[in-house]
Design an enzyme around this catalytic site. Structure first.
Site, PDB file in Angstrom:
ATOM      1  N   GLY A   1      26.685  -5.818  19.759  1.00  0.00           N
ATOM      2  CA  GLY A   1      25.541  -5.517  18.193  1.00  0.00           C
ATOM      3  C   GLY A   1      26.419  -4.431  17.537  1.00  0.00           C
ATOM      4  O   GLY A   1      27.130  -3.709  17.723  1.00  0.00           O
TER       5      GLY A   1
ATOM      6  N   GLY B   1      23.077   1.479  13.207  1.00  0.00           N
ATOM      7  CA  GLY B   1      23.043   2.134  11.724  1.00  0.00           C
ATOM      8  C   GLY B   1      24.666   3.027  12.267  1.00  0.00           C
ATOM      9  O   GLY B   1      25.161   3.338  10.996  1.00  0.00           O
ATOM     10  N   PHE B   2      24.633   3.395  14.000  1.00  0.00           N
ATOM     11  CA  PHE B   2      25.591   4.745  13.711  1.00  0.00           C
ATOM     12  C   PHE B   2      26.699   3.688  14.099  1.00  0.00           C
ATOM     13  O   PHE B   2      27.928   4.661  15.028  1.00  0.00           O
ATOM     14  CB  PHE B   2      25.014   4.834  14.729  1.00  0.00           C
ATOM     15  CG  PHE B   2      23.418   5.678  14.234  1.00  0.00           C
ATOM     16  CD1 PHE B   2      23.880   6.843  13.546  1.00  0.00           C
ATOM     17  CD2 PHE B   2      21.986   5.692  14.799  1.00  0.00           C
ATOM     18  CE1 PHE B   2      22.389   7.951  13.304  1.00  0.00           C
ATOM     19  CE2 PHE B   2      21.320   6.331  14.135  1.00  0.00           C
ATOM     20  CZ  PHE B   2      21.295   7.495  13.099  1.00  0.00           C
TER      21      PHE B   2
ATOM     22  N   THR C   1      28.831   0.457  16.096  1.00  0.00           N
ATOM     23  CA  THR C   1      29.082  -0.460  17.609  1.00  0.00           C
ATOM     24  C   THR C   1      28.820  -0.260  18.547  1.00  0.00           C
ATOM     25  O   THR C   1      29.229   0.689  19.200  1.00  0.00           O
ATOM     26  CB  THR C   1      30.529  -1.537  16.682  1.00  0.00           C
ATOM     27  OG1 THR C   1      31.169  -1.827  15.773  1.00  0.00           O
ATOM     28  CG2 THR C   1      30.128  -3.240  17.965  1.00  0.00           C
ATOM     29  N   VAL C   2      27.839  -1.218  19.525  1.00  0.00           N
ATOM     30  CA  VAL C   2      27.619  -1.615  20.772  1.00  0.00           C
ATOM     31  C   VAL C   2      28.479  -1.927  21.325  1.00  0.00           C
ATOM     32  O   VAL C   2      28.705  -3.246  21.281  1.00  0.00           O
ATOM     33  CB  VAL C   2      26.133  -1.183  21.012  1.00  0.00           C
ATOM     34  CG1 VAL C   2      26.142  -1.589  22.638  1.00  0.00           C
ATOM     35  CG2 VAL C   2      25.535  -0.897  20.280  1.00  0.00           C
TER      36      VAL C   2
ATOM     37  N   LYS D   1      27.928   2.914  23.044  1.00  0.00           N
ATOM     38  CA  LYS D   1      28.009   3.087  21.419  1.00  0.00           C
ATOM     39  C   LYS D   1      29.595   3.164  20.821  1.00  0.00           C
ATOM     40  O   LYS D   1      29.853   5.212  21.684  1.00  0.00           O
ATOM     41  CB  LYS D   1      26.812   3.936  20.735  1.00  0.00           C
ATOM     42  CG  LYS D   1      26.771   3.881  19.577  1.00  0.00           C
ATOM     43  CD  LYS D   1      24.944   3.920  19.750  1.00  0.00           C
ATOM     44  CE  LYS D   1      24.065   3.638  19.505  1.00  0.00           C
ATOM     45  NZ  LYS D   1      24.098   2.193  18.723  1.00  0.00           N
TER      46      LYS D   1
ATOM     47  N   ASP E   1      14.979   6.594  12.672  1.00  0.00           N
ATOM     48  CA  ASP E   1      15.304   5.243  12.201  1.00  0.00           C
ATOM     49  C   ASP E   1      14.462   4.562  13.379  1.00  0.00           C
ATOM     50  O   ASP E   1      14.988   3.286  13.959  1.00  0.00           O
ATOM     51  CB  ASP E   1      16.442   5.389  12.795  1.00  0.00           C
ATOM     52  CG  ASP E   1      17.326   3.924  12.039  1.00  0.00           C
ATOM     53  OD1 ASP E   1      16.222   3.196  10.938  1.00  0.00           O
ATOM     54  OD2 ASP E   1      18.508   3.823  12.159  1.00  0.00           O
TER      55      ASP E   1
END
Length: 613
Positions: free
Chosen positions: A331, A334-335, A337-338, A352, A450
């Site tokens: 997925g 905000g920081f 792609t994982v 990440k 967040d």
């Protein structure tokens, strides 16, 4: 050291004086419980009704007594934020049948004196910080049916004495640091992978992991050697069938053949050992060169593993990281792609890829990451390592099997189990516990900035783990508690944060209140249906409460909901989302209220707070 000794002696004298004062009124089990209470070092007054002036402990919080003799039969104190240790005095409670101290902050060793509680049937100590090994004496608890020591820092081998527990039906030793061969003795041979998962140095048939000998090869005799030995055993009957006149000549031939075969086997074995020793020496040299597991492969590639949390060579990790592609994407947030990274031994991690540029030097960035890696809590995602590649910065985290709460709540694929009401309460409680740790127990304190359902990750037991907290700016001290970089996700942001761009603990609490409403309603905060009734989920909730339409708030897919508990959670959510930040409770207070709600009598909470609703 002298001052510490004086303090300990004074504490013992004080405790002895109190016990001698009230021993005539309080039962012996009650006195023992007070000794245990003093060792807990509790700070939240959950045990305030454990009073030495009482005649009996049977009405104390978490205590159940036997109806016939008023002896203590159960200690049930999970989620109580208890610190300290378990006192060896626990062994004096000879009629104790249940000890449940899970999800606290207890540390130290598991006292061997627990084995004196011969009637003990259930022992829950998971999700604490216990160290040392499992006391072998636990194998003497012949009535024990449940043993849960998971999610601690226990190490060493699993004692074979546990196999003596013939009544044991549930065993969970997962997520510790146990090592060696899992014994197959007794009932230990009946438990499978789920009982031992998360212990990297364990091996055995229960987890389908072959055990290796000290030189790196399987610790069993080669099949050919076993076959040769069996043939030698069969020689004796053949010798008896040989005529006496030819016996000597036949025996000499057999012995010469046996000696030749053994000599050849010995030569081959020595060659094999020589090769293994050379290989072992090379591995030792390679390991020595990887000091602190921090290796610079070239000017632009670097990998750092924190606290020895990644038991792999740097080249293995780099190889896996560089092979990640679109098929491995879990997925994006905000920081960045994982990705899902699976090592050769099938251990899985979440990686990440940071898309945002970090201002400042790499040294500062890595120093902040090292601080974050030291933040350990059962309800926080564990940061394992950091890698700097020529094209990206990567963070390596624990992999959580069920993914995010957002995906599980809103995009639950057909065939998966839905989130029932008890599971939602447990997720709310665990998330609050993790956030309270960030706000109140970390130094420096951490504001998340967040909080949302996609940053709450679930393990295979639906236990929540807060993620991405480390990518928010760290707080330095009590006075410097404001950051000025706007972050977060629309729908969860507090009004004052949107207006000023200043993030505080109170803006985190607002976002958590939105998360509570999301759990109740089963809808995202930005659901378009809210536009007609209050613009957002907070206004929508306030509108339906004023119109007394509580049944319309609850997720229709949650069939086992309890209305008393729903009303109590709505009260907490309303407090968290108050328009005035100063009127919002602290995260510790929110957690304490959730503990009350999840207690056996949530209606009492609703009645005592109904004026605030």
């Amino acid at each position: 050291m002298g001052l510490l000794l004086v303090w300990v002696l004074s504490t013992v004298v004080t405790a002895t004086t109190l016990l001698s004062t009230y021993s005539l009124a309080l039962t012996q089990d009650g006195i023992t419980l007070l000794e245990i209470k003093w060792s807990f070092n509790h700070t939240r007054s959950f045990l305030s009704n454990w009073r030495p002036s009482d005649a009996s402990p049977c009405n104390w919080t978490g205590i159940t007594c036997n109806l016939h003799d008023n002896r203590v039969s159960s200690i049930n104190l999970p989620y109580m934020q208890l610190g300290g240790i378990i006192s060896p005095s626990i062994g004096k409670l000879r009629r104790l049948q249940r000890l449940a101290l899970h999800q606290n902050s207890l540390h130290g060793f598991i006292p061997t004196e627990i084995s004196h509680c011969k009637e003990l049937r259930a022992l829950y100590l998971r999700a604490n910080y216990f160290q040392g090994s499992i006391p072998p004496e636990l194998g003497n608890l012949s009535h024990l049916t449940i043993l849960d020591l998971s999610s601690n820092s226990l190490k060493g081998p699993i004692p074979s004495s546990i196999g003596h527990l013939k009544q044991l039906r549930f065993l969970n030793l997962s997520t510790n640091f146990f090592s060696g061969v899992i014994p197959s003795f007794g009932v230990l041979g009946t438990f499978r992978k789920n009982s031992f998962i998360g212990n990297l140095d364990l091996c055995g048939p229960q987890i389908q992991k072959q055990c290796q000998g000290s030189l790196g090869f399987p610790a069993v005799l080669p099949h050919a050697d076993m076959e040769f030995i069996q043939k030698l055993i069969l020689v004796q009957p053949l010798l008896l069938a040989v005529p006496k006149k030819r016996f000597s000549r036949y025996l000499n031939g057999v012995l010469i053949g046996a000696m030749s075969t053994l000599g050849l086997a010995l030569v081959l074995l020595l060659c094999f050992l020589w090769i293994c020793l050379l290989s072992k020496k090379e591995r030792a040299v390679k390991k020595y060169k990887e000091v602190n597991k921090q290796v610079e492969l070239d000017a632009s590639t670097k990998i750092v593993t924190f606290h020895g949390d990644l038991p792999y060579s740097s080249s293995d990790i780099i190889e896996k990281l560089e092979s990640l592609d679109e098929e491995d994407v879990l997925g994006s947030g905000g920081f960045g792609t994982v990705y899902k990274m699976v090592m050769n031994d099938f251990t899985t991690f979440a990686v990440k890829r940071i898309d945002r540029c970090h201002e400042g030097s790499d040294q500062t960035f890595e120093r902040e990451l090292e601080i974050l890696a030291s933040v350990k809590h059962i309800n926080l995602v564990n940061l394992r390592g950091y890698c700097r590649l020529p094209s990206a910065k990567l963070l390596i985290y624990d992999y959580l099997a069920l993914g995010s709460l957002d995906h599980f709540l809103h995009e639950n694929a057909q065939g998966k189990r839905p989130l029932n009401w008890n599971a939602r309460l447990r997720i709310a409680l665990g998330s609050a516990r993790g956030l309270a740790y960030l706000h109140h127990d970390c130094c420096p304190r951490i504001v998340h900035r967040d909080i949302k359902s996609s940053n709450i990750l679930l393990d295979q037991n639906l236990e929540p783990h807060v993620s991405d907290f480390g990518l928010a700016q760290l707080l330095v001290d009590e006075d410097a508690h404001i950051t000025t970089v706007v972050a977060g996700t629309f729908g969860y942001l507090a009004p004052e944060y949107l207006e000023s761009g200043r993030a505080t603990e109170k803006s985190d609490i607002y976002s958590f209140g939105v998360l509570l409403l999301e759990l109740i309603a089963g809808k995202r905060p930005t659901d378009p249906t809210f536009l007609k009734r209050g613009l957002n989920i907070v206004g929508w909730m306030n509108t339906l409460v004023r119109e007394n339409q509580l049944e319309d708030i609850v997720d229709r897919g949650c069939t086992d909901v309890d209305l008393d508990t729903v009303e109590a959670i709505l009260i907490i959510a309303a407090k968290c989302t108050d328009a005035n930040p100063d009127d919002r409770p602290s995260m510790n207070h929110v957690f304490q209220m959730l503990v009350e709600v999840t207690s056996p009598c949530p209606s009492e909470f609703y009645e005592s707070h109904s004026d605030d609703y």
